[in-house]
Write an enzyme that holds these catalytic residues in place. Structure first.
Site, PDB file in Angstrom:
ATOM      1  N   GLU A  18       8.369  11.279  -2.703  1.00 54.68           N
ATOM      2  CA  GLU A  18       8.427  11.335  -1.238  1.00 54.68           C
ATOM      3  C   GLU A  18       9.812  10.994  -0.680  1.00 54.68           C
ATOM      4  OE1 GLU A  18       5.871   9.976  -2.871  1.00 54.68           O
ATOM      5  OE2 GLU A  18       4.141  11.145  -2.233  1.00 54.68           O
TER       6      GLU A  18
ATOM      7  N   HIS B 147      -5.075   4.489   0.940  1.00 53.34           N
ATOM      8  CA  HIS B 147      -5.159   5.867   1.443  1.00 53.34           C
ATOM      9  C   HIS B 147      -5.821   5.945   2.814  1.00 53.34           C
ATOM     10  CE1 HIS B 147      -3.945   7.172  -2.550  1.00 53.34           C
ATOM     11  NE2 HIS B 147      -3.958   8.434  -2.161  1.00 53.34           N
TER      12      HIS B 147
END
Lengths: 327, 333
Positions: free
Chosen positions: A60, A129
């Protein structure tokens, strides 16, 4: 008007912009051959090829920085962060490079890139998450933050974000990709600033954004039908800069406010809206504003505990009734 | 290198050295604030590589030790010094400072102060070049310690995977801030670290500008001809501390003296003298002339330039509002 899903609206915005400008690209994990975790880039790989629809490694920080670097030379990348939780790994590049480069270069360089991320609590995805992180992004100078609550906004905000010369962070929601709604058939640009009256009312203002707009709308209906309270719902689709004038106008009319957010309360949207109300229309208030927000815990896995963590329309109704002294 | 080019590069390196030494003095005089990272000792690295590249055409990005890279790309030393003085006439309008020198018209794409941050930015510029089909390359100058950031590996992987036209120049000065490389890094020779990604790499003496130039020509040709990224490691040394607050207690004066015996300016000067292309008297005259230029033009310009106006504090945070109205208001034509 087409009645399409949130993901279809995002896909259409990508497709139109990529067809128009060869320098619009999109990149992220599984967005190409696999078509995107939430289908937001479905079919684009086949149409525009691997140079413009880039399946990235799971890096990322690296691929976000790469997109930003490309934007320095006029490329318009739409960078998908599969889950906003992974954005922590990309924030150095988002904040230190994209958001600051115009300022620290004295206006010479700009990073016209779009970051899209799916956030929010879905179904038992656990602590790493399920984060709601919009509060982190809205505190950064040089970065615009928007968050669509319906397919029309999802389409129009992405279109405007791609065209805008500033870096824009778009906060989406994992539970909303299959939501249906009307989207204009002709090209439409949603404003990147401001707010929207999602439902007009006179007795209290319910402020929401993204998924919490829907709690507010549902709560407003219950309040109207069961308690005779007319609630106005303001959709804060733009979180940075927040719409000071819109917040003030509504509270000046209703004299009461509840702010609903899926995020934890500290340093959040609710806190910021309250501060604006204090600064702009304190003497208009008939009651102290109230925040509805999640519990201050890392998201639990257990279904019952998860439900207890995240608020919903019932919590908004309760907050309003309490504010009116009816609970 | 041709004699004339060597003489020109010597002159440039002396300018770079004297510019940096003058910054040191201005910092002591409190004319320059913040952090100041100086380049003396490493001049052959930037000069050798950029002689092989095309300054003003290729895109260059680096870390916070960035004054000399900007000047080598074409930035006016006056504007760089004015930036260090925080003036409106500075190349970043006084908003950047020493660590954020930008001169986009010469394709110097900036100095960045998060160690390793420029790696993916450089790869991204290379990606843009690839999309647009130009013959430019992206050049990323960073120190050895940046290679210990995760983003180093992420970037090497993507640059190799997508065959991006990017040259990574590692100026290995043997210290990451105040920690010796052998105390922070499992291997000293950094070019070995990229072989796992299949990236072409070489190591070179970073004190001899002609050797750097020769190695950089191979590297630049490789990248420019579409063969993918290249990693060039230059073994060098910075004479001063990491920044001005660093008194170099972590290394010996003997080690510093040893490196000063291989000073990049003296190596080139002595070679030109041996080749009878230069006399020591000419060299000394050149030094004096450069000092006079720095004092009478560079410093004078910085001293006499105006401060930014406080009314303009929020200018440059976002794009000019007027130009963005269609997207901000949704009223696109």
């Amino acid at each position: 008007m087409a009645n399409i899903m949130y993901w279809e609206a995002i896909q259409r915005a990508h497709d139109e912009e990529m067809a128009r400008d060869p320098l619009v690209i999109c990149m992220g994990e599984d967005i190409g051959v696999a078509g995107g975790t939430y289908k937001a880039t479905k079919g684009l790989y086949e149409k525009y090829g691997p140079l413009r629809v880039i399946d990235t490694p799971i890096s990322e920080g690296g691929f976000t920085g790469l997109g930003i670097g490309a934007s320095f030379l006029g490329v318009r990348p739409v960078i998908e962060i599969m889950s906003v939780n992974f954005a922590w790994l990309a924030m150095d590049q988002m904040f230190n490079s994209a958001a600051k480069v115009r300022y620290m270069s004295g206006g010479q360089l700009t990073a016209p890139c779009v970051f899209r991320a799916a956030g929010g609590a879905a179904h038992q995805l656990g602590a790493q998450h399920s984060a709601r992180m919009e509060k982190v992004f809205m505190g950064i100078a040089g970065l615009r933050v928007v968050t669509p609550s319906n397919p029309k906004q999802a389409y129009g905000l992405l279109k405007s974000a791609i065209r805008c010369d500033d870096p824009v962070f778009i906060n989406e929601h994992e539970l909303m990709y299959n939501m249906k709604g009307e989207v204009p058939d002709t090209e439409y640009f949603h404003p990147l600033e401001g707010s929207e009256v999602a439902r007009a009312g006179t007795d209290i203002t319910l402020f929401g954004y993204n998924i919490s707009v829907h709690w507010c709308l549902k709560a407003a209906e219950i309040l109207d039908k069961q308690y005779g309270i007319s609630a106005e719902v303001i959709d804060l689709y733009c979180l940075s800069p927040l719409d000071r004038a819109g917040i003030k106008a509504s509270v000046a009319k209703t004299h009461r406010a509840v702010i609903a957010e899926e995020d934890e309360a500290p340093v959040g949207v609710g806190a910021e809206v309250m501060a604006i109300i204090n600064e702009e229309c304190f003497f208009e208030l008939d009651a102290a504003p109230v925040r509805v927000h999640s519990a201050m815990v890392p998201q639990p896995y257990n279904h019952t505990l998860e439900k207890a963590t995240i608020p919903d329309h019932e919590d908004v109704v309760k907050a309003v009734l309490k504010l009116f002294g009816k609970a | 290198m041709k004699i004339e080019d060597k003489k020109r590069v010597l002159r440039e390196m002396v300018l770079h050295r004297r510019f940096e030494e003058r910054c040191y003095q201005a910092y002591i005089e409190r004319k320059i604030g913040g952090f100041l990272h100086l380049y003396p000792g490493q001049e052959a690295c930037c000069n050798g590589v950029m002689e092989a590249a095309r300054p003003g055409h290729d895109y260059v990005i680096t870390g916070y030790r960035d004054h000399v890279h900007a000047i080598k790309c074409g930035a006016d030393p006056k504007e760089v010094m004015a930036e260090l003085y925080g003036k409106e006439t500075g190349c970043s309008k006084g908003r950047g400072g020493s660590m954020h020198i930008f001169d986009v018209k010469h394709r110097f794409m900036g100095g960045y102060a998060l160690v390793g941050g420029p790696f993916p930015l450089a790869a991204g510029m290379a990606k843009a070049i690839q999309l647009k089909g130009g013959d430019e390359i992206a050049i990323c100058f960073l120190g050895d310690a940046a290679n210990n950031q995760g983003v180093f590996h992420e970037t090497m992987n993507m640059a190799a995977l997508w065959k991006l036209p990017v040259l990574f120049v590692c100026e290995n000065n043997l210290y990451g801030i105040g920690t010796a490389i052998e105390r922070s890094t499992a291997i000293v020779h950094q070019h070995k670290r990229v072989c796992a990604y299949g990236i072409e790499a070489a190591e070179c003496d970073g004190q001899d500008v002609e050797k750097v130039y020769a190695a950089a020509r191979v590297a630049v040709d490789h990248v420019r001809h579409g063969k993918g990224p290249y990693f060039l490691e230059l073994m060098t040394y910075r004479y001063r501390g990491h920044s001005m607050s660093d008194s170099r207690g972590y290394r010996s004066r003997e080690e510093e003296e040893m490196w000063k015996q291989r000073d990049p300016i003296f190596i080139l000067r002595d070679r030109l003298v041996a080749e009878k292309a230069l006399t020591l008297a000419e060299f000394e005259a050149m030094e004096k002339e450069i000092d006079a230029y720095i004092e009478n033009e560079v410093i004078k310009f910085a001293e006499e330039s105006p401060e930014p106006r406080v009314e303009d504090l929020e200018k440059y945070v976002l794009a000019d509002r007027e130009t963005q109205l269609p997207w901000l208001t949704g009223k696109a034509a």
